[in-house]
Scaffold this active site. Structure first.
Site, short mmCIF file in Angstrom:
data_model
loop_
_atom_site.label_atom_id
_atom_site.label_comp_id
_atom_site.label_asym_id
_atom_site.label_seq_id
_atom_site.Cartn_x
_atom_site.Cartn_y
_atom_site.Cartn_z
N GLN A 1 -19.16 -28.62 1.61
CA GLN A 1 -17.69 -28.65 1.68
C GLN A 1 -17.11 -27.29 1.29
O GLN A 1 -16.84 -26.47 2.15
CB GLN A 1 -17.16 -29.78 0.79
CG GLN A 1 -17.59 -31.16 1.28
CD GLN A 1 -17.07 -32.28 0.41
OE1 GLN A 1 -16.12 -32.13 -0.34
NE2 GLN A 1 -17.70 -33.45 0.50
N ASP A 2 -16.91 -27.04 0.00
CA ASP A 2 -16.50 -25.70 -0.43
C ASP A 2 -17.42 -25.26 -1.56
O ASP A 2 -18.19 -26.07 -2.09
CB ASP A 2 -15.02 -25.65 -0.81
CG ASP A 2 -14.70 -26.48 -2.04
OD1 ASP A 2 -15.49 -27.39 -2.38
OD2 ASP A 2 -13.65 -26.24 -2.66
N TYR B 1 -19.20 -24.09 -5.10
CA TYR B 1 -19.07 -24.49 -6.50
C TYR B 1 -18.00 -23.63 -7.16
O TYR B 1 -17.90 -22.42 -6.91
CB TYR B 1 -20.39 -24.30 -7.24
CG TYR B 1 -21.52 -25.18 -6.75
CD1 TYR B 1 -21.42 -26.57 -6.81
CD2 TYR B 1 -22.69 -24.62 -6.26
CE1 TYR B 1 -22.46 -27.39 -6.37
CE2 TYR B 1 -23.74 -25.41 -5.83
CZ TYR B 1 -23.63 -26.80 -5.89
OH TYR B 1 -24.67 -27.59 -5.46
N HIS B 2 -17.19 -24.24 -8.04
CA HIS B 2 -16.08 -23.48 -8.64
C HIS B 2 -16.32 -23.14 -10.11
O HIS B 2 -15.41 -22.71 -10.81
CB HIS B 2 -14.77 -24.26 -8.50
CG HIS B 2 -14.84 -25.68 -8.96
ND1 HIS B 2 -14.78 -26.04 -10.30
CD2 HIS B 2 -14.99 -26.83 -8.27
CE1 HIS B 2 -14.86 -27.35 -10.41
NE2 HIS B 2 -15.00 -27.87 -9.19
N PHE C 1 -24.75 -25.84 -1.57
CA PHE C 1 -25.55 -26.63 -2.50
C PHE C 1 -26.44 -25.77 -3.40
O PHE C 1 -27.05 -26.28 -4.33
CB PHE C 1 -26.41 -27.67 -1.78
CG PHE C 1 -25.61 -28.75 -1.11
CD1 PHE C 1 -24.95 -29.71 -1.86
CD2 PHE C 1 -25.51 -28.80 0.28
CE1 PHE C 1 -24.20 -30.71 -1.24
CE2 PHE C 1 -24.77 -29.80 0.90
CZ PHE C 1 -24.10 -30.76 0.14
N SER D 1 -25.09 -32.76 -7.61
CA SER D 1 -25.37 -33.02 -6.19
C SER D 1 -26.73 -32.46 -5.79
O SER D 1 -27.50 -33.11 -5.08
CB SER D 1 -24.28 -32.40 -5.31
OG SER D 1 -23.04 -33.05 -5.49
N ASN E 1 -21.16 -23.81 4.04
CA ASN E 1 -20.01 -24.57 3.57
C ASN E 1 -18.90 -24.54 4.62
O ASN E 1 -18.77 -23.57 5.37
CB ASN E 1 -19.46 -23.99 2.26
CG ASN E 1 -20.22 -24.47 1.04
OD1 ASN E 1 -20.47 -25.67 0.87
ND2 ASN E 1 -20.60 -23.53 0.17
N SER F 1 -18.06 -37.26 4.76
CA SER F 1 -17.13 -37.29 5.89
C SER F 1 -16.65 -35.91 6.32
O SER F 1 -16.53 -35.65 7.53
CB SER F 1 -15.94 -38.20 5.57
OG SER F 1 -15.27 -37.76 4.40
N HIS G 1 -22.36 -38.25 1.01
CA HIS G 1 -22.57 -37.01 0.25
C HIS G 1 -23.52 -37.28 -0.92
O HIS G 1 -23.53 -38.37 -1.50
CB HIS G 1 -21.22 -36.50 -0.27
CG HIS G 1 -21.24 -35.09 -0.73
ND1 HIS G 1 -21.57 -34.74 -2.03
CD2 HIS G 1 -20.96 -33.93 -0.09
CE1 HIS G 1 -21.50 -33.44 -2.16
NE2 HIS G 1 -21.13 -32.91 -1.00
N SER H 1 -23.29 -36.38 -3.86
CA SER H 1 -22.58 -36.41 -5.13
C SER H 1 -22.94 -37.68 -5.92
O SER H 1 -23.21 -38.73 -5.32
CB SER H 1 -21.07 -36.39 -4.87
OG SER H 1 -20.35 -36.82 -6.01
N ARG I 1 -25.06 -44.84 -2.42
CA ARG I 1 -24.56 -45.65 -1.30
C ARG I 1 -25.14 -45.23 0.04
O ARG I 1 -24.57 -45.52 1.09
CB ARG I 1 -23.02 -45.60 -1.25
CG ARG I 1 -22.37 -46.27 -2.46
CD ARG I 1 -20.87 -46.43 -2.29
NE ARG I 1 -20.14 -45.18 -2.52
CZ ARG I 1 -19.56 -44.47 -1.57
NH1 ARG I 1 -19.65 -44.85 -0.30
NH2 ARG I 1 -18.91 -43.37 -1.87
#
Length: 322
Positions: free
Chosen positions: A157-158, A160-161, A171, A182, A217, A260, A281, A283, A289
């Protein structure tokens, strides 16, 4: 009336060397006689003939030595480097370490107005905020392999912050940084899916990137401590262009789409030419799931082998970025 033909001597003024001038037409000057005598006696070429090819009615043409393949390659690399530096000067979000094959594939994208706006936005963000990853690391995903050798795409996605984490590969974190949750779940799935996989002591995935696994990403920069802070600023258009190029120009690439946002990228992938493996994901909020137990890593290798391609060695995770 046709122009008069004149021959200019190196030894006489122009007016004295006019062969159509009755006063001088049959005159043989001492300088001219001496030159002709020397020329006939020694049978030597005139100075200008020794290192050049002369075409009648033209100036001497200097001989040139063809460049060797290595010299041509160095010349081309130097030209490409100069062009990239010029491009970076106008678009400071770019850096001179971008892989050349990616620059060529994305050249039209870099010329779009929206990319110029994106460059201005990220540049201003770096002035007023701490932005991850470091500017030179934003394009790390282009430096590990050439675009035409991409075999697998993993979409994040984006970045790591947190401090010291992001370095341009989704990742992945730098050696010495603890693997985030993750990535811990990715390792957990690998342990159950790939025979011989042993969880490394670090979280650097550069060893996969070196094998043609594109770790991309959707958004390439982020403010410190603010997830998704650079969302919808233009990065998504760039990464769509990357995936679109791969979809159109390559075949049989395996896309691992987790979550998603990553799965939305499937809209620009030709499913008749490529393979799409989808899951939730990794996460901690969603891994149980469907991600854990998805067997995407072994499935990916089976799809590659069926095409006669080398499978990915998922265990190749040296604790170094070299």
């Amino acid at each position: 009336m046709a122009a008069k033909s004149k021959i200019t001597s190196y030894f006489l003024p122009k007016a004295e060397s006019d062969e159509n001038n009755p006063a001088t037409a049959n005159q043989v000057t001492p300088g001219k006689r001496k030159y002709e005598e020397d020329d006939s006696q020694t049978n030597k070429k005139r100075p200008e003939d020794s290192n050049s090819t002369t075409v009648k009615g033209s100036s001497p043409i200097a001989k040139t030595t063809p460049l060797s393949p290595a010299q041509r390659a160095r010349s081309q690399a130097s030209k490409e480097s100069a062009q990239l530096l010029l491009l970076c000067k106008g678009l400071p979000v770019l850096t001179a370490n971008i892989g050349q094959t990616w620059v060529e594939a994305l050249s039209q994208t870099f010329g779009q107005d929206w990319f110029g706006n994106l460059s201005s936005y990220v540049t201003k963000e770096r002035v007023g905020h701490t932005v991850f990853p470091d500017q030179r690391e934003v394009w790390e995903w282009t430096t590990r392999t050439s675009i035409e050798k991409t075999r697998v795409v993993i979409l994040g996605q984006d970045p790591y912050h947190g401090p010291g984490q992001a370095h341009g590969l989704c990742f992945s974190v730098k050696p010495g940084v603890n693997p985030p949750p993750s990535l811990g779940n990715i390792y957990k799935e690998l342990e159950s899916d790939i025979s011989g996989f042993s969880r490394p002591s670090h979280g650097c995935l550069a060893g996969w990137a070196d094998q043609g696994v594109l770790l991309l990403n959707s958004v390439l920069t982020v403010r410190k401590g603010e997830a998704n802070s650079h969302k919808n600023r233009g990065w998504e258009k760039l990464t769509d262009a990357v995936i679109s190029w791969i979809s159109k120009n390559l075949s049989g690439v395996v896309f691992l789409l987790w979550g998603s946002p990553a799965q939305k990228k499937a809209l620009v992938v030709d499913g008749t030419k490529h393979h799409l493996l989808k899951s939730v994901h990794p996460s901690p909020l969603s891994a149980y799931r469907g991600f854990l137990g998805c067997k995407h890593f072994s499935q990916c290798n089976e799809l590659l082998k069926k095409q006669g391609k080398e499978p990915v060695d998922w265990t190749r995770l040296p604790a170094s970025l070299d």
